[in-house]
Design a protein around this motif. Structure first.
Motif, short mmCIF file in Angstrom:
data_model
loop_
_atom_site.label_atom_id
_atom_site.label_comp_id
_atom_site.label_asym_id
_atom_site.label_seq_id
_atom_site.Cartn_x
_atom_site.Cartn_y
_atom_site.Cartn_z
N PRO A 21 -8.15 83.00 -40.68
CA PRO A 21 -7.16 82.93 -41.20
C PRO A 21 -7.77 82.14 -41.75
O PRO A 21 -8.26 81.53 -41.69
CB PRO A 21 -6.09 82.38 -40.57
N HIS A 23 -5.53 79.21 -44.64
CA HIS A 23 -4.58 79.50 -44.64
C HIS A 23 -4.35 78.55 -45.77
O HIS A 23 -3.73 79.18 -46.52
CB HIS A 23 -3.92 78.43 -43.59
N ARG A 24 -5.15 77.35 -46.33
CA ARG A 24 -5.08 77.27 -47.08
C ARG A 24 -5.11 77.66 -48.51
O ARG A 24 -4.48 77.11 -49.51
CB ARG A 24 -6.04 75.45 -47.82
N THR A 26 -4.56 80.60 -49.03
CA THR A 26 -3.30 82.23 -49.06
C THR A 26 -2.53 80.97 -49.64
O THR A 26 -1.47 81.17 -50.56
CB THR A 26 -2.74 82.56 -47.61
N ASN A 38 -2.12 88.81 -46.79
CA ASN A 38 -2.44 87.59 -45.75
C ASN A 38 -3.97 87.88 -45.78
O ASN A 38 -4.41 88.95 -45.30
CB ASN A 38 -1.72 88.29 -44.27
N TRP A 40 -7.89 87.02 -44.82
CA TRP A 40 -8.76 86.85 -43.45
C TRP A 40 -10.27 86.68 -43.10
O TRP A 40 -10.05 87.26 -44.30
CB TRP A 40 -8.42 87.79 -41.81
N GLU A 283 -11.41 75.56 -48.01
CA GLU A 283 -11.91 76.27 -46.77
C GLU A 283 -13.00 76.08 -46.25
O GLU A 283 -13.19 76.31 -45.08
CB GLU A 283 -12.01 78.04 -46.62
#
Length: 333
Positions: A21, A23-24, A26, A38, A40, A283
């Protein structure tokens, strides 16, 4: 059921590659846009063959075929900073084969571009760069001339098309489609940079054979949209036929976005530079400036336009190639 075990294969890479994923990234994008899926990333930069990349998957099947024919020499071609050439050189070294590379000057830059990055690694890996060809050369014909010379010297050459993109090579991305179909999340979209067509064609053939509903968006790094759609569909249909699919891959399954090419293949764009820096600084992942950088720029552009649903799972397929960044120092300095 897709049975890749019936095809000759030589194991070269670390599979399955991670699916992680973002996360940061997104979270940062959700501060800008109201509709962010979402996100990935499929880490095909982590295939393990001389800094990795997507060609490792293709080369497993191409090397399988070459060894089945008792070849002792690999011949292939690509642009000056070709990721495919570097991975082919590494595969040849691992298998104990000789390797000849034909490099096409699709653009003329500086000395760093001509000799650092992938070109440096080609030499370290033991490949012979036979010649630097001007842009627009018939590279398939040039490879065949080199192969004929090798045969006259008693060698047994196996010629690999640019990018490893034929039905045999595309089988590698049928395998990737299988990995994504078995992923922990239901994949709605796969986005990547598309050039020689084999990665996108293999993904589409694999998803089609499995009856998956996942869609693939190829962000073109070279050709206009309709040309790229035709190339991907033709190769995808041939790959699906090789797999034994009963029905033909529909042309409407091929999605291509050509708005991120800029001045041409390998020519830097502002959106590519921004994309490379954004992923690195959120990331800690390095993209390459030719394929993945422009592919990621296309993903970001699609998010800005609201192309993907907020609840969808979108996978960016990282095709590797960060070694080429060293040939673009002036672009990022």
């Amino acid at each position: 059921m897709v049975q890749l075990s019936r095809f000759p294969r030589y194991r070269l890479g670390h599979f399955p590659t991670p699916l992680e994923p973002m996360h940061r990234l997104t979270a940062q994008l959700r501060e800008r846009y109201s509709q962010v899926p979402n996100l990935w990333i499929k880490r095909d930069d982590c295939t393990g063959l001389a800094t990795g990349g997507n060609k490792t998957r293709k080369l497993e099947f191409l090397l399988g075929a070459a060894l089945a024919e008792d070849a002792d020499l690999l011949i292939t071609q690509g642009a000056t900073q070709s990721n495919h050439a570097r991975q082919t050189a590494a595969a040849a070294a691992l298998c104990g084969l000789d390797c000849k590379l034909l490099l096409e000057r699709r653009q003329v830059r500086d000395e760093e571009y001509e000799h650092s990055g992938n070109v440096l690694l080609d030499g370290i890996l033991g490949a012979e760069i036979t010649e630097r060809f001007p842009a627009g050369t018939d590279m398939a014909a040039a490879m065949e001339r080199v192969a004929e010379q090798a045969r006259a010297q008693g060698k047994r050459p196996y010629v690999i098309p640019g990018g490893g993109s034929n039905p045999t090579g595309a089988l590698g991305y049928v395998g990737c489609a299988q990995e994504l179909d078995a992923a922990e999340v239901p994949v709605d979209w796969i986005v990547h940079g598309t050039g020689s067509a084999g990665t996108q064609a293999g993904l589409l053939a694999g998803l089609h054979a499995m009856g998956s509903g996942a869609r693939v968006l190829g962000v073109s790094v070279r050709q206009p949209e309709q040309h790229q759609i035709g190339a991907v569909h033709a190769l995808g249909a041939r790959t699906a036929e090789l797999l034994g699919c009963r029905d033909t891959l529909p042309r409407e399954a091929v999605h291509v976005d050509d708005r991120w090419v800029g001045g041409g293949y390998g020519v830097p764009t502002e959106s590519m530079v921004d994309a490379v820096r954004l992923l690195a600084r959120t990331e800690g992942i390095l993209l390459d400036p030719v394929y993945a950088g422009k592919g990621f720029a296309g993903l970001l552009g699609g998010i800005a336009e609201g192309r993907f649903g907020a609840g969808e799972h979108v996978v960016f397929l990282h095709t590797g190639g960060s070694a080429a960044l060293f040939g673009y120092r002036e672009t990022f300095s």
